[in-house]
Design a protein around this motif. Structure first.
Motif, PDB file in Angstrom:
ATOM      1  N   VAL A  34       0.847  -1.214   0.000  1.00  0.00           N
ATOM      2  CA  VAL A  34       0.000   0.000   0.000  1.00  0.00           C
ATOM      3  C   VAL A  34       0.875   1.254   0.000  1.00  0.00           C
ATOM      4  O   VAL A  34       0.565   2.244  -0.658  1.00  0.00           O
ATOM      5  N   LEU A  35       1.996   1.179   0.737  1.00  0.00           N
ATOM      6  CA  LEU A  35       2.934   2.300   0.806  1.00  0.00           C
ATOM      7  C   LEU A  35       3.410   2.672  -0.599  1.00  0.00           C
ATOM      8  O   LEU A  35       3.524   3.841  -0.953  1.00  0.00           O
ATOM      9  N   ASP A  36       3.661   1.640  -1.414  1.00  0.00           N
ATOM     10  CA  ASP A  36       4.210   1.879  -2.741  1.00  0.00           C
ATOM     11  C   ASP A  36       3.230   2.533  -3.704  1.00  0.00           C
ATOM     12  O   ASP A  36       3.644   3.086  -4.707  1.00  0.00           O
ATOM     13  N   SER A  37       1.932   2.456  -3.373  1.00  0.00           N
ATOM     14  CA  SER A  37       0.971   3.121  -4.256  1.00  0.00           C
ATOM     15  C   SER A  37       1.013   4.633  -4.060  1.00  0.00           C
ATOM     16  O   SER A  37       0.597   5.386  -4.921  1.00  0.00           O
ATOM     17  N   SER A  38       1.526   5.093  -2.903  1.00  0.00           N
ATOM     18  CA  SER A  38       1.523   6.544  -2.662  1.00  0.00           C
ATOM     19  C   SER A  38       2.900   7.156  -2.402  1.00  0.00           C
ATOM     20  O   SER A  38       3.044   8.371  -2.394  1.00  0.00           O
ATOM     21  N   ILE A  39       3.936   6.307  -2.221  1.00  0.00           N
ATOM     22  CA  ILE A  39       5.245   6.852  -1.804  1.00  0.00           C
ATOM     23  C   ILE A  39       5.896   7.688  -2.911  1.00  0.00           C
ATOM     24  O   ILE A  39       6.619   8.638  -2.626  1.00  0.00           O
ATOM     25  N   ALA A  40       5.618   7.340  -4.186  1.00  0.00           N
ATOM     26  CA  ALA A  40       6.295   8.033  -5.287  1.00  0.00           C
ATOM     27  C   ALA A  40       5.681   9.407  -5.585  1.00  0.00           C
ATOM     28  O   ALA A  40       6.304  10.233  -6.255  1.00  0.00           O
ATOM     29  N   ASN A  41       4.450   9.655  -5.071  1.00  0.00           N
ATOM     30  CA  ASN A  41       3.744  10.900  -5.419  1.00  0.00           C
ATOM     31  C   ASN A  41       4.566  12.161  -5.154  1.00  0.00           C
ATOM     32  O   ASN A  41       4.690  13.019  -6.012  1.00  0.00           O
ATOM     33  N   VAL A  42       5.151  12.256  -3.938  1.00  0.00           N
ATOM     34  CA  VAL A  42       5.918  13.463  -3.589  1.00  0.00           C
ATOM     35  C   VAL A  42       7.286  13.495  -4.247  1.00  0.00           C
ATOM     36  O   VAL A  42       7.902  14.543  -4.364  1.00  0.00           O
ATOM     37  N   SER A  43       7.771  12.307  -4.660  1.00  0.00           N
ATOM     38  CA  SER A  43       9.125  12.244  -5.225  1.00  0.00           C
ATOM     39  C   SER A  43       9.144  12.490  -6.733  1.00  0.00           C
ATOM     40  O   SER A  43      10.209  12.526  -7.333  1.00  0.00           O
ATOM     41  N   LEU A  44       7.949  12.654  -7.331  1.00  0.00           N
ATOM     42  CA  LEU A  44       7.882  12.808  -8.793  1.00  0.00           C
ATOM     43  C   LEU A  44       8.797  13.900  -9.357  1.00  0.00           C
ATOM     44  O   LEU A  44       9.518  13.643 -10.310  1.00  0.00           O
ATOM     45  N   PRO A  45       8.780  15.134  -8.761  1.00  0.00           N
ATOM     46  CA  PRO A  45       9.660  16.164  -9.324  1.00  0.00           C
ATOM     47  C   PRO A  45      11.134  15.738  -9.329  1.00  0.00           C
ATOM     48  O   PRO A  45      11.848  15.959 -10.305  1.00  0.00           O
ATOM     49  N   ALA A  46      11.574  15.081  -8.231  1.00  0.00           N
ATOM     50  CA  ALA A  46      12.968  14.637  -8.131  1.00  0.00           C
ATOM     51  C   ALA A  46      13.272  13.552  -9.165  1.00  0.00           C
ATOM     52  O   ALA A  46      14.309  13.597  -9.843  1.00  0.00           O
ATOM     53  N   ILE A  47      12.356  12.589  -9.312  1.00  0.00           N
ATOM     54  CA  ILE A  47      12.563  11.488 -10.273  1.00  0.00           C
ATOM     55  C   ILE A  47      12.608  12.047 -11.694  1.00  0.00           C
ATOM     56  O   ILE A  47      13.516  11.747 -12.471  1.00  0.00           O
ATOM     57  N   SER A  48      11.619  12.907 -12.021  1.00  0.00           N
ATOM     58  CA  SER A  48      11.546  13.475 -13.377  1.00  0.00           C
ATOM     59  C   SER A  48      12.798  14.280 -13.697  1.00  0.00           C
ATOM     60  O   SER A  48      13.380  14.156 -14.779  1.00  0.00           O
ATOM     61  N   GLY A  49      13.228  15.109 -12.719  1.00  0.00           N
ATOM     62  CA  GLY A  49      14.414  15.937 -12.920  1.00  0.00           C
ATOM     63  C   GLY A  49      15.656  15.095 -13.135  1.00  0.00           C
ATOM     64  O   GLY A  49      16.471  15.351 -14.035  1.00  0.00           O
ATOM     65  N   ASP A  50      15.775  14.059 -12.325  1.00  0.00           N
ATOM     66  CA  ASP A  50      16.944  13.194 -12.375  1.00  0.00           C
ATOM     67  C   ASP A  50      17.037  12.434 -13.693  1.00  0.00           C
ATOM     68  O   ASP A  50      18.122  12.223 -14.236  1.00  0.00           O
ATOM     69  N   LEU A  51      15.872  12.004 -14.209  1.00  0.00           N
ATOM     70  CA  LEU A  51      15.858  11.203 -15.438  1.00  0.00           C
ATOM     71  C   LEU A  51      15.594  12.066 -16.675  1.00  0.00           C
ATOM     72  O   LEU A  51      15.419  11.549 -17.783  1.00  0.00           O
ATOM     73  N   GLY A  52      15.550  13.391 -16.459  1.00  0.00           N
ATOM     74  CA  GLY A  52      15.470  14.331 -17.572  1.00  0.00           C
ATOM     75  C   GLY A  52      14.179  14.283 -18.381  1.00  0.00           C
ATOM     76  O   GLY A  52      14.196  14.328 -19.605  1.00  0.00           O
TER      77      GLY A  52
END
Length: 520
Positions: A34-52
């Motif tokens: 269940v954690l994994d369904s929501s844990i990435a929500n706040v990290s999206l800007p960091a993930i997107s930025g990192d992977l360009g």
């Protein structure tokens, strides 16, 4: 299906320490999922930025998981018959760890989306089977307590996800939001295997309903993509969305016809003949959709229009678990003695009260004012899952519980996705409407507007800057009014759900053998 039933009789409930460890292991697996369904929500800007890539493309990290998960969950009943509960659960946990590792190592966005889809798919059977195995570990009289332990993890994890995700992203690095699953998974898998490997359910070769499976993938995939991309593509003004909607509707119609006539359907739709199942499952799904939509809306409003950081918004959301953790065991221990419909009604009344309180917020609301309804909401959540699961599964024979749990969880997950899409779309539409109405009143004839403008101008701002400030204020107010509208409408909908719960006729003693009673 009768061949599956004898195996259940052979397994007495777990005792003492074994039951405690079993509960911990199964809850840990559920928590991780269940954690994994929501844990990435706040990290999206960091993930997107990192992977360009853009943040819009980044949302596929969440979408791919949700779509694959929604397809896999209703297959639980079918896969359990073929492979056995314990083997399927173990495979789900181990593959989930492997997929998590691959997600963390992903070198680019395409690979990450692919691995997230894999992670979502293998996670499918985990939640329904953790529910099934947990119910088999407790004596019938303590089934409510088992569900209380299980529901605590499903209540706390979605709130913990954004908090933990934000902290890990800020202080370590985003791949660790996936790596964190590996130690949890190892512990869960080791304990589960030690305790449950001799408690396997009987299996029998069921032919794979390939057409049913293909239709399920087609319509669920189309519907989830439509919901996720709808807002970005302006809904039905986009040919893409219209196409997806048509595929979803036609695919669903064919799926229904095929599954109801096939000898070995991939999803057991005959469960809907049972009044307890459909009234409980539908009430759970709609209420969860409402709840989830509002869980998404509150931090969005706080961060975009009230100047809160992600961590502060997380702190507003976090106390929801406090009273839930306190009251859940109480509900679990008493649900066998008290009509679960009463508990569910109480839950919906408290949800309605919380949302009504939120519908009275204004832009001057301080931290304490905003957090009080969140704390009260914990009471509603404690009385929500356990009674509704009790109603949904009541009167079912043990061999049908994995299928019933899979199907009701599928409805809940899908309703959560729909709730998010509908809420955010309505929010922006209502805000646009309020903005045009408010903007009309900003004119020379309005004393408040003219005095505000002259006040800003006298502080040395140019005309453009004054209009910019006024526009920002109008924006803030229109989104505030839109937020109030949605909270108020959600409160009314919770009240309207109460009669649905009373259509059920729950039997005493939970999932008993008296399956015929109350079927129609």
């Amino acid at each position: 299906m009768a061949t599956a039933a004898p195996a259940y009789v052979a397994h007495p409930p777990l005792e003492g320490a074994a039951r405690v460890w079993g509960t911990i292991a199964l809850s840990a697996a559920t928590f991780m999922n269940v954690l994994d369904s929501s844990i990435a929500n706040v990290s999206l800007p960091a993930i997107s930025g990192d992977l360009g890539v853009s943040t819009t493309q980044g949302t596929w990290v969440i979408t791919s998981f949700a779509v694959a998960n929604a397809i896999a969950v209703p297959l639980t009943g079918f896969m359990t018959q073929r492979f056995g509960q314990v083997r399927l659960f173990m495979a789900s946990v181990i593959l989930f760890m492997v997929a998590s590792l691959l997600c963390g190592l992903a070198p680019n966005m395409t690979t990450l989306i692919l691995f997230r889809a894999l992670q979502g798919f293998v996670a499918g059977p985990m939640i329904p089977l953790s529910q099934t195995l947990l119910l088999s570990s407790y004596p019938r009289a303590k089934a409510g307590l088992a569900m209380a332990m299980w529901s605590m993890t499903t209540l706390v994890a979605p709130v913990m996800g954004p908090l933990l995700g934000g902290w890990i992203t800020d202080n370590i690095s985003w791949p660790w939001i996936f790596y964190i699953n590996i130690p949890v998974g190892i512990v869960a898998a080791a304990i589960t295997w030690a305790l449950y490997r001799k408690r396997e359910s009987t299996t029998h070769k069921v032919p794979i309903d390939a057409i049913g499976l293909a239709l399920l993938v087609l319509w669920v995939g189309s519907m989830q993509l439509m919901l996720d991309k709808g807002k970005e593509l302006d809904w039905f003004h986009s040919p893409e969305i219209v196409t997806m909607a048509v595929i979803a509707v036609v695919g669903f119609a064919f799926f229904l016809i095929w599954e109801l006539t096939d000898k070995h359907p991939v999803v057991d739709l005959s469960l809907f003949k049972r009044r307890n199942f459909w009234s409980g499952a539908v009430a759970t799904a709609v209420a969860y959709g409402l709840f989830f939509g509002n869980v998404v809306l509150l931090p969005l409003w706080l961060q975009q229009w009230m100047g809160y950081t992600a961590t502060q918004a997380g702190m507003i959301m976090a106390p929801v678990g406090l009273l839930a953790i306190f009251f859940s065991p109480v509900v679990g221990l008493t649900v066998a003695k008290i009509d679960p419909r009463r508990y569910a009604t109480f839950s919906f009344l408290v949800f309605a009260l919380v949302l009504w309180m939120r519908s009275n917020f204004n832009t001057q609301a301080d931290f304490v004012t905003i957090i009080i309804p969140t704390i009260i909401q914990g009471i509603a959540m404690a009385f929500f899952f356990i009674p509704l699961v009790t109603i949904t599964l009541s009167g079912l024979t043990p061999d049908r519980i994995p299928a019933a749990s899979g199907l009701s969880n599928f409805l809940r997950i899908t309703a959560g996705a729909m709730g998010t899409s509908i809420t955010t779309t309505l929010w922006e539409n209502r805000a646009a409407l309020h903005h045009s109405q408010l903007a009309e009143s900003v004119n020379q004839g309005n004393n408040a507007a003219t005095s505000a403008m002259s006040g800003l101008a006298s502080s040395g701002l140019s005309t453009e800057q004054v209009m910019g400030q006024i526009n920002r204020i109008v924006d803030q107010q229109s989104f505030m009014l839109a937020t109030n509208d949605i909270f108020y409408a959600s409160a009314i909908l919770f009240l309207l759900l109460i009669p649905l719960v009373w259509l059920a006729r729950p039997q005493r003693g939970g999932a008993g053998g008296d399956a015929a009673a109350g079927a129609h």
